[in-house]
Scaffold this active site. Sequence first.
Site, PDB file in Angstrom:
ATOM      1  N   CYS A 232      -1.478   8.034   3.038  1.00 51.12           N
ATOM      2  CA  CYS A 232      -0.686   9.256   3.226  1.00 51.12           C
ATOM      3  C   CYS A 232      -1.470  10.469   3.715  1.00 51.12           C
ATOM      4  CB  CYS A 232       0.062   9.560   1.945  1.00 51.12           C
ATOM      5  SG  CYS A 232       1.334   8.308   1.669  1.00 51.12           S
TER       6      CYS A 232
ATOM      7  N   ASP B 228      14.742  -4.753   1.442  1.00 48.15           N
ATOM      8  CA  ASP B 228      13.590  -4.751   2.343  1.00 48.15           C
ATOM      9  C   ASP B 228      13.793  -5.825   3.397  1.00 48.15           C
ATOM     10  OD1 ASP B 228      10.586  -3.336   1.809  1.00 48.15           O
ATOM     11  OD2 ASP B 228      10.644  -4.957   3.298  1.00 48.15           O
TER      12      ASP B 228
ATOM     13  N   LYS C  84      -9.030   4.920  -3.709  1.00 47.65           N
ATOM     14  CA  LYS C  84      -9.266   5.708  -4.931  1.00 47.65           C
ATOM     15  C   LYS C  84      -9.086   4.741  -6.098  1.00 47.65           C
ATOM     16  CE  LYS C  84      -4.543   7.195  -5.892  1.00 47.65           C
ATOM     17  NZ  LYS C  84      -3.669   8.286  -6.289  1.00 47.65           N
TER      18      LYS C  84
ATOM     19  N   LEU D 281       4.948  11.419  -5.424  1.00 45.96           N
ATOM     20  CA  LEU D 281       4.202  10.568  -6.362  1.00 45.96           C
ATOM     21  C   LEU D 281       2.818  10.229  -5.838  1.00 45.96           C
ATOM     22  CD1 LEU D 281       3.924   7.334  -5.418  1.00 45.96           C
ATOM     23  CD2 LEU D 281       6.366   7.381  -5.853  1.00 45.96           C
ATOM     24  N   ARG D 282       1.913   9.976  -6.800  1.00 45.44           N
ATOM     25  CA  ARG D 282       0.571   9.504  -6.451  1.00 45.44           C
ATOM     26  C   ARG D 282       0.475   8.036  -6.793  1.00 45.44           C
ATOM     27  NH1 ARG D 282      -2.190  12.754 -10.953  1.00 45.44           N
ATOM     28  NH2 ARG D 282      -0.208  12.148 -11.827  1.00 45.44           N
ATOM     29  N   GLU D 283      -0.163   7.254  -5.950  1.00 43.72           N
ATOM     30  CA  GLU D 283      -0.413   5.866  -6.300  1.00 43.72           C
ATOM     31  C   GLU D 283      -1.304   5.847  -7.541  1.00 43.72           C
ATOM     32  OE1 GLU D 283      -1.663   3.511  -2.903  1.00 43.72           O
ATOM     33  OE2 GLU D 283      -0.057   4.419  -1.717  1.00 43.72           O
TER      34      GLU D 283
ATOM     35  N   ASN E 112       0.695  17.818   1.003  1.00 49.08           N
ATOM     36  CA  ASN E 112      -0.415  16.910   1.309  1.00 49.08           C
ATOM     37  C   ASN E 112      -1.490  17.609   2.141  1.00 49.08           C
ATOM     38  OD1 ASN E 112       0.672  14.866  -0.142  1.00 49.08           O
ATOM     39  ND2 ASN E 112       1.116  13.514   1.574  1.00 49.08           N
TER      40      ASN E 112
ATOM     41  N   GLY F 252     -17.449  14.473  -2.192  1.00 50.69           N
ATOM     42  CA  GLY F 252     -17.974  13.118  -1.998  1.00 50.69           C
ATOM     43  C   GLY F 252     -17.493  12.503  -0.699  1.00 50.69           C
TER      44      GLY F 252
ATOM     45  N   PHE G  68      -8.680  18.309  -7.463  1.00 52.41           N
ATOM     46  CA  PHE G  68      -8.894  18.095  -6.026  1.00 52.41           C
ATOM     47  C   PHE G  68     -10.086  18.877  -5.490  1.00 52.41           C
ATOM     48  CE2 PHE G  68      -5.938  15.198  -3.964  1.00 52.41           C
ATOM     49  CZ  PHE G  68      -5.322  14.735  -5.111  1.00 52.41           C
TER      50      PHE G  68
HETATM   51  N1  LIG Z   1       2.716   5.437  -1.004  1.00 47.04           N
HETATM   52  C1  LIG Z   1       2.918   6.583  -1.607  1.00 47.04           C
HETATM   53  O1  LIG Z   1       2.283   6.882  -2.621  1.00 47.04           O
HETATM   54  C2  LIG Z   1       3.914   7.573  -1.089  1.00 47.04           C
HETATM   55  C3  LIG Z   1       4.513   7.394   0.132  1.00 47.04           C
HETATM   56  N2  LIG Z   1       5.340   8.370   0.647  1.00 47.04           N
HETATM   57  C4  LIG Z   1       5.987   8.158   1.938  1.00 47.04           C
HETATM   58  O2  LIG Z   1       6.955   7.133   1.725  1.00 47.04           O
HETATM   59  C5  LIG Z   1       7.116   6.352   2.894  1.00 47.04           C
HETATM   60  C6  LIG Z   1       6.888   4.890   2.544  1.00 47.04           C
HETATM   61  O3  LIG Z   1       5.543   4.731   2.153  1.00 47.04           O
HETATM   62  P1  LIG Z   1       5.035   3.419   1.407  1.00 47.04           P
HETATM   63  O4  LIG Z   1       6.018   3.022   0.366  1.00 47.04           O
HETATM   64  O5  LIG Z   1       3.649   3.680   1.030  1.00 47.04           O
HETATM   65  O6  LIG Z   1       5.107   2.358   2.614  1.00 47.04           O
HETATM   66  P2  LIG Z   1       5.071   0.769   2.538  1.00 47.04           P
HETATM   67  O7  LIG Z   1       4.583   0.320   3.852  1.00 47.04           O
HETATM   68  O8  LIG Z   1       4.387   0.339   1.288  1.00 47.04           O
HETATM   69  O9  LIG Z   1       6.599   0.349   2.366  1.00 47.04           O
HETATM   70  C7  LIG Z   1       7.564   0.476   3.375  1.00 47.04           C
HETATM   71  C8  LIG Z   1       8.533  -0.696   3.230  1.00 47.04           C
HETATM   72  O10 LIG Z   1       9.642  -0.504   4.111  1.00 47.04           O
HETATM   73  C9  LIG Z   1      10.053  -1.776   4.579  1.00 47.04           C
HETATM   74  N3  LIG Z   1      10.922  -1.605   5.750  1.00 47.04           N
HETATM   75  C10 LIG Z   1      10.592  -1.223   7.016  1.00 47.04           C
HETATM   76  N4  LIG Z   1      11.701  -1.144   7.788  1.00 47.04           N
HETATM   77  C11 LIG Z   1      12.749  -1.472   6.993  1.00 47.04           C
HETATM   78  C12 LIG Z   1      14.157  -1.557   7.189  1.00 47.04           C
HETATM   79  N5  LIG Z   1      14.716  -1.285   8.380  1.00 47.04           N
HETATM   80  N6  LIG Z   1      14.943  -1.937   6.174  1.00 47.04           N
HETATM   81  C13 LIG Z   1      14.401  -2.215   4.950  1.00 47.04           C
HETATM   82  N7  LIG Z   1      13.079  -2.149   4.700  1.00 47.04           N
HETATM   83  C14 LIG Z   1      12.262  -1.780   5.703  1.00 47.04           C
HETATM   84  C15 LIG Z   1       8.741  -2.504   4.834  1.00 47.04           C
HETATM   85  O11 LIG Z   1       8.912  -3.896   4.903  1.00 47.04           O
HETATM   86  C16 LIG Z   1       7.916  -2.045   3.622  1.00 47.04           C
HETATM   87  O12 LIG Z   1       8.069  -2.946   2.540  1.00 47.04           O
HETATM   88  C17 LIG Z   1       6.124   6.940   3.911  1.00 47.04           C
HETATM   89  O13 LIG Z   1       6.790   7.887   4.694  1.00 47.04           O
HETATM   90  C18 LIG Z   1       5.096   7.620   3.037  1.00 47.04           C
HETATM   91  O14 LIG Z   1       4.435   8.660   3.722  1.00 47.04           O
HETATM   92  C19 LIG Z   1       5.645   9.499  -0.042  1.00 47.04           C
HETATM   93  C20 LIG Z   1       5.101   9.721  -1.271  1.00 47.04           C
HETATM   94  C21 LIG Z   1       4.194   8.771  -1.902  1.00 47.04           C
HETATM   95  O1  LIG Z   2       2.373  11.443   0.183  1.00 44.02           O
HETATM   96  C1  LIG Z   2       1.820  10.636  -0.527  1.00 44.02           C
HETATM   97  O2  LIG Z   2       1.873   9.423  -0.341  1.00 44.02           O
HETATM   98  C2  LIG Z   2       1.010  11.060  -1.717  1.00 44.02           C
HETATM   99  O3  LIG Z   2      -0.327  11.365  -1.247  1.00 44.02           O
HETATM  100  C3  LIG Z   2      -1.227  11.745  -2.260  1.00 44.02           C
HETATM  101  O4  LIG Z   2      -1.362  10.717  -3.237  1.00 44.02           O
HETATM  102  P1  LIG Z   2      -2.297   9.436  -3.034  1.00 44.02           P
HETATM  103  O5  LIG Z   2      -2.410   9.117  -1.587  1.00 44.02           O
HETATM  104  O6  LIG Z   2      -1.766   8.407  -3.970  1.00 44.02           O
HETATM  105  O7  LIG Z   2      -3.748   9.815  -3.541  1.00 44.02           O
HETATM  106  P2  LIG Z   2      -4.471  11.114  -4.106  1.00 44.02           P
HETATM  107  O8  LIG Z   2      -4.605  11.003  -5.558  1.00 44.02           O
HETATM  108  O9  LIG Z   2      -3.878  12.345  -3.557  1.00 44.02           O
HETATM  109  O10 LIG Z   2      -5.923  10.918  -3.458  1.00 44.02           O
HETATM  110  C4  LIG Z   2      -6.049  10.932  -2.045  1.00 44.02           C
HETATM  111  C5  LIG Z   2      -7.479  10.790  -1.642  1.00 44.02           C
HETATM  112  O11 LIG Z   2      -8.204  11.978  -1.922  1.00 44.02           O
HETATM  113  C6  LIG Z   2      -9.442  11.659  -2.533  1.00 44.02           C
HETATM  114  N1  LIG Z   2      -9.826  12.767  -3.419  1.00 44.02           N
HETATM  115  C7  LIG Z   2      -8.956  13.243  -4.351  1.00 44.02           C
HETATM  116  C8  LIG Z   2      -9.302  14.293  -5.163  1.00 44.02           C
HETATM  117  C9  LIG Z   2     -10.558  14.895  -5.013  1.00 44.02           C
HETATM  118  O12 LIG Z   2     -10.930  15.860  -5.711  1.00 44.02           O
HETATM  119  N2  LIG Z   2     -11.410  14.410  -4.075  1.00 44.02           N
HETATM  120  C10 LIG Z   2     -11.073  13.357  -3.266  1.00 44.02           C
HETATM  121  O13 LIG Z   2     -11.874  12.957  -2.410  1.00 44.02           O
HETATM  122  C11 LIG Z   2      -9.171  10.360  -3.282  1.00 44.02           C
HETATM  123  O14 LIG Z   2     -10.365   9.656  -3.502  1.00 44.02           O
HETATM  124  C12 LIG Z   2      -8.254   9.657  -2.316  1.00 44.02           C
HETATM  125  O15 LIG Z   2      -8.993   8.959  -1.325  1.00 44.02           O
HETATM  126  C13 LIG Z   2      -0.688  12.976  -2.981  1.00 44.02           C
HETATM  127  O16 LIG Z   2      -1.554  13.313  -4.054  1.00 44.02           O
HETATM  128  C14 LIG Z   2       0.721  12.701  -3.530  1.00 44.02           C
HETATM  129  O17 LIG Z   2       1.241  13.870  -4.133  1.00 44.02           O
HETATM  130  C15 LIG Z   2       1.605  12.277  -2.365  1.00 44.02           C
HETATM  131  O18 LIG Z   2       2.919  11.982  -2.806  1.00 44.02           O
END
Ligand SMILES: NC(=O)C1=CN([C@@H]2O[C@H](COP(=O)(O)OP(=O)(O)OC[C@H]3O[C@@H](n4cnc5c(N)ncnc54)[C@H](O)[C@@H]3O)[C@@H](O)[C@H]2O)C=CC1
Ligand SMILES: O=C(O)[C@H]1O[C@H](OP(=O)(O)OP(=O)(O)OC[C@H]2O[C@@H](n3ccc(=O)[nH]c3=O)[C@H](O)[C@@H]2O)[C@H](O)[C@@H](O)[C@@H]1O
Length: 467
Positions: A281, A47, A344, A171-173, A229, A274, A270
Site C-alpha cells: 500500500c 472472489d 514488516k 486497517l494495518r496488516e 498513507n 531504518g 512511525f
Molecule cells: N492490504 C491492506 O492492508 C489494505 C488494502 N487497502 C486497499 O484495498 C484494496 C485491496 O487490497 P488487498 O486486499 O491488499 O488486495 P489483494 O490483492 O489481497 O485482494 C484483492 C482481491 O480481489 C480479487 N478480485 C479482483 N478482481 C475481482 C472481481 N472482479 N471480482 C471479485 N474479486 C476480484 C482478487 O482475486 C484478490 O483476491 C487496494 O485498493 C488496497 O490499496 C486498503 C486498506 C488496507
Molecule cells: O492502505 C493500506 O493498505 C494500509 O497501509 C498501511 O498499513 P500496512 O501497509 O499494513 O503497514 P504499516 O504498518 O503502515 O507499515 C508500512 C511500512 O512502513 C514501515 N515502517 C513503519 C513504521 C516506522 O516507524 N518505520 C517504518 O519503516 C514498516 O516496516 C512497513 O514496511 C497503513 O498503516 C494503514 O493505515 C493502511 O490502511
Amino acid sequence: MSPHLRPAPVPIEDESPLRVSVIGTGYLGATHAAAVAEMGFTVIGVDTDPAKIAALEEGEVPFYEPGLPELIRKNIAAGRLSFTTDLGAAVAASDIHFICVGTPQQASSHAADLSFVEGATRAVAAALTHDGLIVGKSTVPVGTAQRLRDMVDAMVPTSLHVELDWNPEFLREGYAVEDTLRPDRIVIGGASPWAEGMLRRLYGPAIEAGAPVVTCDLPTAELVKVSANAFLATKISFINAIAEVCEKAGADVTTLADAIGYDARIGRRFLNAGLGFGGGCLPKDIRALTHRAGELGALQAVGLMQQVDEINMGQRQRVVELAMSTCPVNILNARVAVLGVAFKPDTDDVRDSPALNVAAALHLRGALVSVYDPEANATAKRSFPTLTYAASMEAAVTGADLVLVLTEWPEIAGADPEVLGRLVAHRAIVDARRCLPAQAWRDAGWHTATLGSAETEAPRARRVVAA
Ligand SMILES: NC(=O)C1=CN([C@@H]2O[C@H](COP(=O)(O)OP(=O)(O)OC[C@H]3O[C@@H](n4cnc5c(N)ncnc54)[C@H](O)[C@@H]3O)[C@@H](O)[C@H]2O)C=CC1
Ligand SMILES: O=C(O)[C@H]1O[C@H](OP(=O)(O)OP(=O)(O)OC[C@H]2O[C@@H](n3ccc(=O)[nH]c3=O)[C@H](O)[C@@H]2O)[C@H](O)[C@@H](O)[C@@H]1O
C-alpha cells in the site's frame, strides 16, 4: 439519471437484517467480510480466484493475519458468513455491496491500475435487480468514485434506486481484525441520508464504541485515505533523512525520535528509522498520488511525494552498501544470513518488501543468501525462488559471514547473540531495523552496524572471528 432523480429507495427497516456482499476477498475484503459478519450481519464474500474461495469456505485464510482464521470460522459456523465465486448470486442476495478488489501500481507507470475496481463495479451494477448500495473501499485516485458513479448510473435501470459511495479503509496488516472492529474513524463519502443511515447501522457497534464518523463528498473521502498513507510515508522518510544527519554528526536517531515524539504534536509512532517502508500500500499509494497530483497540476504534492519515495528507496541501497562494507569477506560467495523478509512483522506479505529487495540485491552481487522469516518464507520463495530458505534462524545463520536483520519480528529482535555467535563464521551483523540491543551484541563480540547512528561512520570494524 442522478440517484436523486430516481424513485425513492424501498426503506430497509431498522429491524431487518442487512445483507452484505464483499467483492474481492484479499487482505482487505476477507477481513472486512469477517468483521461485518461478526457485527451480526449476513455476508457473502466473492472472489474471481476459485482457490482463494475454496480455502476461505474451509475457514482457511490464504495469508497470515493473526485472529482472522478464528473470526472467519466462527462466523461461518454461525451461518452469517459464506464465500462464492458467483457474483450474480451474491449481489441478488445482498443490499450493500462493498468493492474491495486490488488497485495495484500499473506496470508501465506510477498510476493505479483501476481495471479491477472498474470490472468489479461494472459486474455488480450489471447483476443488480433490486435497490442497493455500492460502497467502494479500495484505495483509488481522487476522481475515480465519481466516474464509477456515473458508470453505474448509466447502467442500472431507472426503476431501481442504486447509489455508489466511498468508504475507505485504514486497517494495518497484522492488526487487520482489531483495526476493522475498532477503527480510529469511519469516513463516508458521497452518501445520501438513506445510504448514510444504512452504513451507520452497519458500523453501529464501532460507532457505539466511540469511532468518529466523518461524512464528506466523494473526492474528500478518496483523498483522506491517500493522504493518510502519504503522511505516514512522509513521517518515515523524514526520520530516515534525519537518520543520515545523525550518522554524519555522531547523533543517535532512536534517542532523537523518542525525544521529539514526546511532543504530542509530533508523536513517536512511525518514527522508526531504518530500511524504510514497503508493502502492498504505502509505496504504490504515494506513487499513485504523485501521478494523480501531476494530472491535476498540483505540483507541490508531486515534488513532496517524489522526495519521500526517493528517500525511501535510497534506504534499501544504503543497507546494501552497509552490508557490503560490513561483510568481513568479499561479497562474492560470502555467506549472508537474512533474518526477516516480510515487509514488516506480523505478516507474510512480501509485496514491495524492502527486506526481500536487499536480499535479492546481495544475491545478484554473488552472495550466498540464506533467508529466514517466521511466516514469510513461503511467500518470499514464490516471488524469489532462487534464494535459499532456512527453516529456522539458527539454520540460516550457521556458517554465515554476515547476518542482516531486515524485519523486526520479536523472535529476531530477541535473538541471543551468544547462541547465534557460536553458529556463525564471523560475528558481523547489520541491524537495518535498529531493533537489536546493540551493546549486548557488542559485548558478545559482534561487530554491529546500523543506519542512523555514528557507528555507521566508524572506521571498518575489527573482524571478530568465531572461535
Ligand atoms: N492490504 C491492506 O492492508 C489494505 C488494502 N487497502 C486497499 O484495498 C484494496 C485491496 O487490497 P488487498 O486486499 O491488499 O488486495 P489483494 O490483492 O489481497 O485482494 C484483492 C482481491 O480481489 C480479487 N478480485 C479482483 N478482481 C475481482 C472481481 N472482479 N471480482 C471479485 N474479486 C476480484 C482478487 O482475486 C484478490 O483476491 C487496494 O485498493 C488496497 O490499496 C486498503 C486498506 C488496507
Ligand atoms: O492502505 C493500506 O493498505 C494500509 O497501509 C498501511 O498499513 P500496512 O501497509 O499494513 O503497514 P504499516 O504498518 O503502515 O507499515 C508500512 C511500512 O512502513 C514501515 N515502517 C513503519 C513504521 C516506522 O516507524 N518505520 C517504518 O519503516 C514498516 O516496516 C512497513 O514496511 C497503513 O498503516 C494503514 O493505515 C493502511 O490502511
